[in-house]
Design an enzyme around this catalytic site. Structure first.
Site, short mmCIF file in Angstrom:
data_model
loop_
_atom_site.label_atom_id
_atom_site.label_comp_id
_atom_site.label_asym_id
_atom_site.label_seq_id
_atom_site.Cartn_x
_atom_site.Cartn_y
_atom_site.Cartn_z
CD GLU A 274 -4.66 -4.10 7.74
OE1 GLU A 274 -5.72 -4.55 8.22
OE2 GLU A 274 -4.03 -4.67 6.83
CG HIS A 297 -6.97 -6.80 5.51
ND1 HIS A 297 -6.17 -6.87 6.64
CD2 HIS A 297 -7.10 -8.09 5.10
CE1 HIS A 297 -5.84 -8.12 6.89
NE2 HIS A 297 -6.41 -8.88 5.95
#
Length: 414
Positions: A274, A297
């Site tokens: 990420e 997220h």
């Protein structure tokens, strides 16, 4: 002599405590700590290992979320670090063995964002079942596609929950209220809520579920949990959600099953890799698929959840710093001895070995130190003892306690 322990004998005043908060932690957490007199620096993004090593010098309390990794190399460069707050649920980004070995307490927020994640899961199940994402994309492209084809109610469908912890179990209750039949699988023996049915194997769940949703933690054993074989075992045209851990799912295999049509749609909120900062480039095997909802997220990213997390974890960091409380600590033994005005407190983390308490008390007794209250707790390889005494203990006595072979870390708190 344990020099690492000796270096922490000096008592910190509130204004001496330095705090570093990363990854855009809610301002309520920073404001709470500033209100206690602590020096707080707050940064929006995560830091890589080398950046963190530079930034952590002289820091006593560190706050992170899910993208900053606390390695042994980082901890070796942070002798002043007392505690780490994970302002999220997961702590797999922290080397827990290394923190425990140094007597550094770790706290997280195991319940504060549960509702937010559950609501996102419900929203995405309905959105996938109704193909709202695809219809919205068509509308933005100027296409009026008013068709019921492929759109379904969720009522009467079977929801399979993999991982029946705080989030999975609350999702179970809400999903059932919407008319979904709920089945679940967990490696631990969990009590079924409502009319949910426990599956004895993962294969049993996959064969029956119309919607499969992952809610597992980040332990190493869950890496690669859901791959091509598990997807093959899903019912044709089932839906898939992952709002738990990016490492749990083979995203390349998921793309293949989405493109083949075996899996009708997916919603994914977590990824193996990420971006560290807002605006950074995002890459994934799942980009560009019309039947996939991708979110960055944000399962726990509501104002309500982040505010609660900010206050909760910040209060845990403060209680540990000032009173030695390890209530709800992830790694150290749990202990919470009530503070009494006029007493002086010694907090000592030690290796869990027979006779340590007797040795500590014997040494204090020989030096004329009167113990007024004491509490001991153990957890795995560590023990933790908090001792209240009548008068402030001399530096010489603290150095002797620090020099015990079992001592990991010692602080005089008041």
């Amino acid at each position: 002599m344990n020099t690492a322990a000796v270096s922490l004998n000096e008592r910190l005043e509130d204004t001496d405590v330095r705090v570093l908060l990363l990854e855009n932690i809610h301002t309520d957490g920073a404001d709470f700590l500033r209100g206690k007199g602590y020096q707080v620096e707050a940064l929006d993004g995560a830091l890589g290992e080398d950046e963190l090593i530079e930034a952590i010098q002289g820091v006593h309390l560190l706050g992170i979320r899910s993208t900053t990794y606390i390695t042994e190399k980082v901890l070796n460069a942070a002798p002043d670090l007392l505690a780490i707050g994970a302002f999220c649920i997961g702590t797999n980004q922290i080397d827990m063995a290394a923190t425990s070995a140094r007597g550094i307490a770790v706290f997280n927020a195991p319940y504060s964002n549960t509702r937010s994640v559950v609501e996102l899961a419900i929203a995405e199940i309905i959105s996938l079942a109704r193909r709202l994402h695809e219809k919205s994309t068509d509308m933005h492209a100027g296409v009026w596609n008013k068709s019921a084809a492929g759109s379904h109610e969720v009522r009467g469908r079977t929801l399979g929950i993999i991982g029946y912890g705080n989030i999975g179990s609350q999702l179970s209750v809400i999903a059932e209220a919407l008319g979904l039949k709920v089945i679940f699988f967990d490696i631990d023996d969990k009590l079924a809520l409502g009319n949910a049915k426990r599956c004895s194997t993962l294969e049993e769940l996959l064969a029956e579920a119309d919607v499969v949703t992952l809610h597992v933690d980040g332990r190493p054993g869950n890496a690669g949990l859901f791959g091509a074989e598990e997807m093959r075992q899903m019912k044709p045209r089932a839906l898939f959600l992952n709002l738990s851990r990016g490492i749990a799912v083979d995203t390349a295999a998921l793309r293949e099953h989405l493109e083949s049509g075996h899996i009708a749609g997916a919603a994914v909120d977590v990824f193996p890799i990420e971006p560290k900062r807002q605006g950074d480039a995002f890459e994934s095997d799942l980009r560009g698929l019309p039947n996939v909802i991708l979110t960055p997220h944000v399962g726990g990213s509501t104002e309500e959840a982040q505010q609660d997390i900010g206050r909760f974890v910040a209060s845990k960091l403060r209680s540990f710093t000032e009173f030695g409380s390890t209530s709800l600590s992830v790694n150290l033994p749990e202990l919470n001895l009530a503070a009494v005005p006029g007493r002086h407190r010694i907090a000592l983390v030690h290796r869990n070995a027979p006779g340590v308490l007797a040795t500590i008390n014997g040494l204090l007794g020989e030096r004329g130190v009167n113990i007024e209250a004491q509490s001991l707790s153990t957890r795995g390889e560590n023990g933790y003892v908090v001792t209240d005494v009548a008068a402030e203990v001399s530096a010489e006595v603290l150095i002797e306690l620090a020099g015990l072979p079992e001592t990991v870390r010692i602080r005089q708190l008041s």
